[in-house]
Design an enzyme around this catalytic site. Structure first.
Site, PDB file in Angstrom:
ATOM      1  N   ARG A 236      33.878  34.268  36.463  1.00 44.74           N
ATOM      2  CA  ARG A 236      34.874  35.327  36.310  1.00 44.74           C
ATOM      3  C   ARG A 236      34.514  36.159  35.088  1.00 44.74           C
ATOM      4  O   ARG A 236      34.108  35.624  34.056  1.00 44.74           O
ATOM      5  CB  ARG A 236      36.283  34.746  36.120  1.00 44.74           C
ATOM      6  CG  ARG A 236      36.933  34.189  37.380  1.00 44.74           C
ATOM      7  CD  ARG A 236      37.228  35.275  38.415  1.00 44.74           C
ATOM      8  NE  ARG A 236      37.919  34.761  39.592  1.00 44.74           N
ATOM      9  CZ  ARG A 236      37.335  34.313  40.708  1.00 44.74           C
ATOM     10  NH1 ARG A 236      36.024  34.321  40.812  1.00 44.74           N
ATOM     11  NH2 ARG A 236      38.061  33.866  41.717  1.00 44.74           N
ATOM     12  N   GLU A 265      37.700  44.629  38.093  1.00 41.43           N
ATOM     13  CA  GLU A 265      36.943  44.921  39.321  1.00 41.43           C
ATOM     14  C   GLU A 265      37.764  45.824  40.217  1.00 41.43           C
ATOM     15  O   GLU A 265      38.982  45.620  40.328  1.00 41.43           O
ATOM     16  CB  GLU A 265      36.610  43.607  40.031  1.00 41.43           C
ATOM     17  CG  GLU A 265      35.661  42.742  39.192  1.00 41.43           C
ATOM     18  CD  GLU A 265      35.350  41.383  39.813  1.00 41.43           C
ATOM     19  OE1 GLU A 265      35.802  41.109  40.944  1.00 41.43           O
ATOM     20  OE2 GLU A 265      34.651  40.600  39.156  1.00 41.43           O
ATOM     21  N   HIS A 284      30.715  41.159  42.938  1.00 41.60           N
ATOM     22  CA  HIS A 284      31.480  39.925  43.224  1.00 41.60           C
ATOM     23  C   HIS A 284      31.173  39.418  44.651  1.00 41.60           C
ATOM     24  O   HIS A 284      32.060  39.338  45.494  1.00 41.60           O
ATOM     25  CB  HIS A 284      32.990  40.164  43.044  1.00 41.60           C
ATOM     26  CG  HIS A 284      33.732  38.878  42.778  1.00 41.60           C
ATOM     27  ND1 HIS A 284      34.821  38.780  41.951  1.00 41.60           N
ATOM     28  CD2 HIS A 284      33.539  37.615  43.251  1.00 41.60           C
ATOM     29  CE1 HIS A 284      35.267  37.537  41.918  1.00 41.60           C
ATOM     30  NE2 HIS A 284      34.502  36.799  42.704  1.00 41.60           N
TER      31      HIS A 284
HETATM   32  C1  DGY Z   1      36.327  32.700  44.716  1.00 50.99           C
HETATM   33  O1  DGY Z   1      36.573  32.303  45.864  1.00 50.99           O
HETATM   34  O2  DGY Z   1      37.072  32.483  43.769  1.00 50.99           O
HETATM   35  C2  DGY Z   1      35.054  33.424  44.506  1.00 50.99           C
HETATM   36  O3  DGY Z   1      35.052  34.143  43.329  1.00 50.99           O
HETATM   37  C3  DGY Z   1      34.715  34.311  45.682  1.00 50.99           C
HETATM   38  O4  DGY Z   1      33.348  34.580  45.613  1.00 50.99           O
END
Ligand code: DGY
Length: 328
Positions: A236, A265, A284
């Site tokens: 993240r 984002e 992402h």
């Molecule tokens: C999640 O599922 O949390 C991921 O970041 C998706 O790629």
């Protein structure tokens, strides 16, 4: 009367079969925020919500959804959800662990290799018409960093961190790791976070974003990193101080970065990280393969279906709600 379940974005149709007949499905379409007044009105009588990591499930939204009995997110991370507030209301929150481990580890490795060997920069160089006879191949042309033999520091040794460690073994890397729980992982030398940053040629982040990990890699921590190191983040954005990372790249302290995730984002085009030639970015997409996304949707649907059948969610981040319910 069937209970209303809102799905915040269209999902592959066949994956929703399990829910057909169990509820009245309402699928939101188009780009919209759950806080928009017309969407709020649509959510007011909603019993269940199947959401994505781009949906903020916060207190004002919960206050607007008095009938809500479950949230099922098509993601493993739940930092977009106020889990504490939902737990206080006895509402289970589902997520999709396990199925995206290898896909995300592959993405981390792709970024690591691309950053080390300047893949995106080389691609831009050719497409920009810069590879001409007068700039032809020479011994010091587009030099990068060796991956094999280098030390990889894995920040977060959960399932994805461990999958990255396995891949690193195949590249003859030395792997060291740090994780808040201190868990031991075969083949990975556990060290302190400071030692990891000091020793690693490559650092890959694999932690959930929580109040403890927010800004964990701040300016002082980034300053601790080995000169010439590469940072990879597929976890993240909020875990890394972006301004400090950009400054460390600009000063030459860090060699490169590979980023799948950002504090905000979609990332803004004027984000300084996008100006740096050695920063490889993707939007992402760590878990973005057809098979993995289908598996994630399947789990999210199973979580929702279980609640509609009066059963506990198979993948619940706050299972304490069931205990509290049993004690009532
Ligand atoms: C999640 O599922 O949390 C991921 O970041 C998706 O790629």
């Amino acid at each position: 009367m069937l209970k209303k379940v809102v799905i915040t974005q269209p999902l592959p149709g066949e994956r929703l079969q399990a829910l057909a007949g169990q509820c009245e499905m309402d699928v939101l379409t188009g780009p919209r925020s759950l806080s928009a007044p017309d969407t709020r009105a649509q959510l007011a009588d909603c019993h269940g919500l199947i959401c994505l990591l781009t949906d903020a499930i916060d207190l004002p939204l919960l206050d607007a959804m008095p009938s809500l009995r479950f949230v099922s997110s098509v993601s493993v991370g739940v930092d977009h959800i106020d889990v504490e507030a939902l737990t206080a209301r006895g509402i289970p929150v589902g997520h999709t662990p396990g199925v995206l481990v290898d896909t995300t580890a592959d993405a981390a490795f792709a970024l690591l290799l691309a950053a080390a060997r300047r893949v995106a920069e080389g691609d831009r160089y050719i497409r920009g018409g810069n590879w001409r006879p007068e700039t032809r191949w020479s011994p010091d042309f587009f030099l990068g960093k060796d991956v094999s033999g280098a030390t990889l520091g894995i920040v977060g040794l959960g399932a994805i961190g461990q999958a990255v460690a396995r891949r690193a073994g195949g590249f003859d890397m030395k792997v060291i790791g740090w994780t808040p729980s201190g868990r031991a992982v075969p083949g990975v030398d556990n060290v302190s976070l400071e030692e990891l940053l000091l020793r690693s040629d490559f650092v890959s982040v694999h932690l959930a974003l929580t109040s403890e990990t927010r800004n964990l890699l701040d300016a002082p921590m980034i300053a601790t990193m080995k000169p010439g190191a590469v940072l990879v983040n597929t976890a993240r954005g909020g875990i890394v101080d972006e301004a400090a990372l950009a400054a460390a790249l600009d000063s030459g302290h860090l060699y490169a970065a590979g980023l799948d995730v950002f504090e905000r984002e979609p990332v803004a085009l004027d984000n300084p990280l996008l100006q740096h030639p050695r920063v490889v970015v993707v939007p992402h997409i760590g878990s973005a393969t057809t098979l993995t996304r289908a598996k994630m949707v399947d789990i999210a649907v199973r979580n929702a279906s279980a609640v509609l059948l009066g059963q506990p969610m198979p993948h619940c981040v706050n299972p304490q709600v069931y205990l509290a319910e049993a004690l009532r």
